[in-house]
Design an enzyme around this catalytic site. Structure first.
Site, mmCIF file in Angstrom:
data_model
loop_
_atom_site.group_PDB
_atom_site.id
_atom_site.type_symbol
_atom_site.label_atom_id
_atom_site.label_comp_id
_atom_site.label_asym_id
_atom_site.label_seq_id
_atom_site.Cartn_x
_atom_site.Cartn_y
_atom_site.Cartn_z
ATOM 1 N N TRP A 147 19.453 -51.699 9.550
ATOM 2 C CA TRP A 147 19.707 -52.065 8.160
ATOM 3 C C TRP A 147 18.477 -51.919 7.274
ATOM 4 C CZ3 TRP A 147 16.186 -55.958 7.850
ATOM 5 C CH2 TRP A 147 15.936 -56.709 9.014
ATOM 6 N N GLU A 244 14.458 -44.711 18.676
ATOM 7 C CA GLU A 244 13.404 -45.137 17.737
ATOM 8 C C GLU A 244 13.456 -46.650 17.686
ATOM 9 O OE1 GLU A 244 11.197 -43.405 16.382
ATOM 10 O OE2 GLU A 244 11.930 -41.358 16.508
ATOM 11 N N CYS A 278 9.542 -50.865 10.553
ATOM 12 C CA CYS A 278 9.132 -50.757 11.958
ATOM 13 C C CYS A 278 7.638 -50.456 12.082
ATOM 14 C CB CYS A 278 9.959 -49.684 12.651
ATOM 15 S SG CYS A 278 9.972 -48.153 11.726
#
Ligand code: NDP
Length: 510
Positions: A147, A244, A278
């Site tokens: 998200w 990922e 991330c």
């Protein structure tokens, strides 16, 4: 109105409500699709792919290029929805979502014919033959997305998959399904074949159903925990996949760093997208010679940030967090760190509702054994630790199960490169943060538990294809030397030839 509880995300039995995280207001609802609907979507994409590969690669590129034209024409409208559903600021929605996708579409539309053209492989011994590899579409690519970048993460892969000649089925996060459906509308408005790109909305079970639906490759982006499940499910079905996963990016600040630039980079790298990136700056190792001055600068910048509902205003620096549970995780990590001796220099609190906001937070006095230095925070918190040398910083940076991105700040670029090459991470940036996700040319992905494989770049594009090898004769010989029948005489002859070719002192290593 208070923030909608998780249960309120369910409308009826089989629908999911999308909620604006900055206000708690519902935005719409989407079907929670089961296995049959997912299989049907994959079948439609496969059917459309059979038509799609009748086009040449250059024709496919031309068509995909139209997506970026359509996207930029409607950029404001797309940005509105990204801000409403994801909570990020307008500048972030433009710079890290919309512009990234448009640039990627342009780059690969232009360069894919070169990047995917057959490549000769010179044979150094068997020179009477020659080899080449060529790239063939895999079929249908399943994309399972998180998200935090609900547009740029999946759409980059969707467009690259299509250029490579595949059909695509996207399973967006249950928290950001409307952006995925808007992306599909854009796709159709750009004149791309409607069935070639399918969106299957739902929860985790829908993602699991996608892996079980006969897809030919899976590109998964998300947490380490789900990544393990995805890898196991793909392994069971022998479907190749790219994973990922999470990050815990360290920023090493050397004694000779430009502290003004470094402090700004740390503030932006820690709080952009409310820290839900991330490759966020998740831990800072500052040389003791500059630690205090750096902290002062980062704290001053952090205090100047304006936080709020980003919808409709460009004057907000830090938006909302997207997911209620993530706010709890961040709050727990900060409380734990403070309990263990960390000092809150600024922030350190959840902002009262409505909406999901956590104050941009800077922690000092941090130690490597604190969870805030070891676990992915995924929120607007920058923990800073004092180190006495660059060697210590490298050791601490590498003391992690994750290795996605890392950052080094120094005025000495040669030293920066030396340090960068010692860090266990998929990408190390010197004197900058986050940005390489926006470079379609460079490989994106991590080492250790941050993932397997790479997206973007020539590697990411070729992974969306099957690599096939063809070996062909250059001259017609009646037969090869080593074919039947075997004999002593032939053996002696072959041995002599091999000794000459393989054992010769003249053989040079190049
Ligand atoms: P999750 O792992 O929770 O979810 C990712 C996706 O997987 C969602 O669409 C989710 O659906 C789906 N899913 C959940 N369970 C399954 C299952 N069993 N099988 C298949 N799919 C499933 O991650 P988040 O969405 O919370 O994203 C945050 C994480 O993603 C962070 O760790 C972050 O570091 C990482 N990330 C990594 C990036 C990278 O490039 N390396 C980039 C961005 C994020 P649903 O949401 O409906 O549950």
């Amino acid at each position: 109105m208070g923030f909608a509880a998780a249960a309120e995300r369910t409308a009826g039995n089989d629908r999911i409500v999308s909620i604006n995280p900055a206000t708690g207001m519902p935005l719409g609802d989407v079907p929670d699709m089961g296995a049959d609907a997912v299989r049907a979507a994959v079948a439609r994409a496969r059917e459309a792919q059979r038509e799609w590969i009748r086009l040449t690669l250059a024709e496919r590129c031309q068509k995909v290029r139209r997506f970026s034209v359509e996207l930029m024409a409607r950029a404001d409208q797309v940005i509105d929805l990204i801000c409403k559903e994801g909570g990020k600021t307008r500048s972030e929605a433009l710079g890290t979502e919309v512009a990234v996708v448009a640039d990627l579409a342009n780059y690969f539309s232009k360069h894919a014919p070169r990047l995917l053209s057959p490549e000769p492989i010179p044979l150094h011994l068997l020179r009477h033959r020659k080899s080449y590899v060529h790239y063939v579409p895999r079929g249908v690519i399943g994309i399972i997305a998180p998200w935090n970048f609900p547009f740029s993460i999946p759409m980059g892969e969707v467009l690259m998959s299509a250029i490579a000649g595949n059909g695509v089925v996207l399973k967006p996060s249950e928290f950001t399904p409307l952006i995925a459906l808007e992306s599909k509308k854009l796709w159709e408005a750009a004149g791309l074949p409607a069935d070639l790109f399918q969106v299957v909305t739902g929860r985790g079970a829908t993602g699991a159903a996608l892996i079980d639906s006969g897809i030919d490759y899976c590109v998964f982006t998300g947490s380490v925990a789900t990544g393990r499940k995805v890898a196991a499910a793909c392994g069971e079905r022998l479907i190749p996949c790219t994973l990922e996963l999470g990050g815990k990016a360290p920023a090493i600040v050397c004694a000779d760093a430009d502290l003004d630039r470094t402090a700004q980079a740390i503030a932006w790298g820690g709080f952009c997208n409310a820290g839900q990136v991330c490759c966020s700056v998740e831990r800072v190792y500052a040389h003791t010679a500059v630690h205090d001055e750096l902290v002062d600068k980062v704290v001053a910048l952090t205090r100047s940030l304006r936080q709020g509902d980003p919808t409709g205003s460009e004057e907000v620096d830090v938006g909302a967090m997207t997911w209620e549970r993530q706010v709890d995780t961040v709050d727990d990590l900060v409380k734990q760190a403070v309990g263990a001796g960390a000092r809150v220099e600024t922030g350190g609190r959840r902002v009262p509702g409505p909406g999901l906001f956590y104050e941009p937070t800077v922690l000092t006095n941090c130690r490597q054994d604190m969870d805030v230095m070891r676990r992915e925070i995924f929120g607007p918190v920058v923990p800073i630790m004092r180190v006495s040398s660059e060697a210590e910083a490298i050791e601490l940076a590498n003391d992690s199960h994750l290795g996605l991105l890392a950052y080094v700040f120094t005025r000495d670029r040669d030293k920066g490169r030396r340090l960068a090459e010692q860090i266990e991470a998929g990408t190390v940036m010197i004197n900058d943060v986050l940005n390489t996700f926006g470079c379609p040319e460079t490989p994106w992905g991590g080492v250790k538990m941050s993932g397997i494989g790479r997206t973007h770049s020539v590697i990411g594009l070729r992974d969306l294809c099957e690599l096939r090898h063809v070996n062909v004769d250059r001259v017609s010989l009646p037969k090869e030397l080593w074919w039947y029948p075997y004999s002593r005489k032939k053996y002696r002859g072959m041995l002599a030839v091999m000794k000459k070719l393989l054992g010769s002192k003249r053989f040079t290593l190049t």
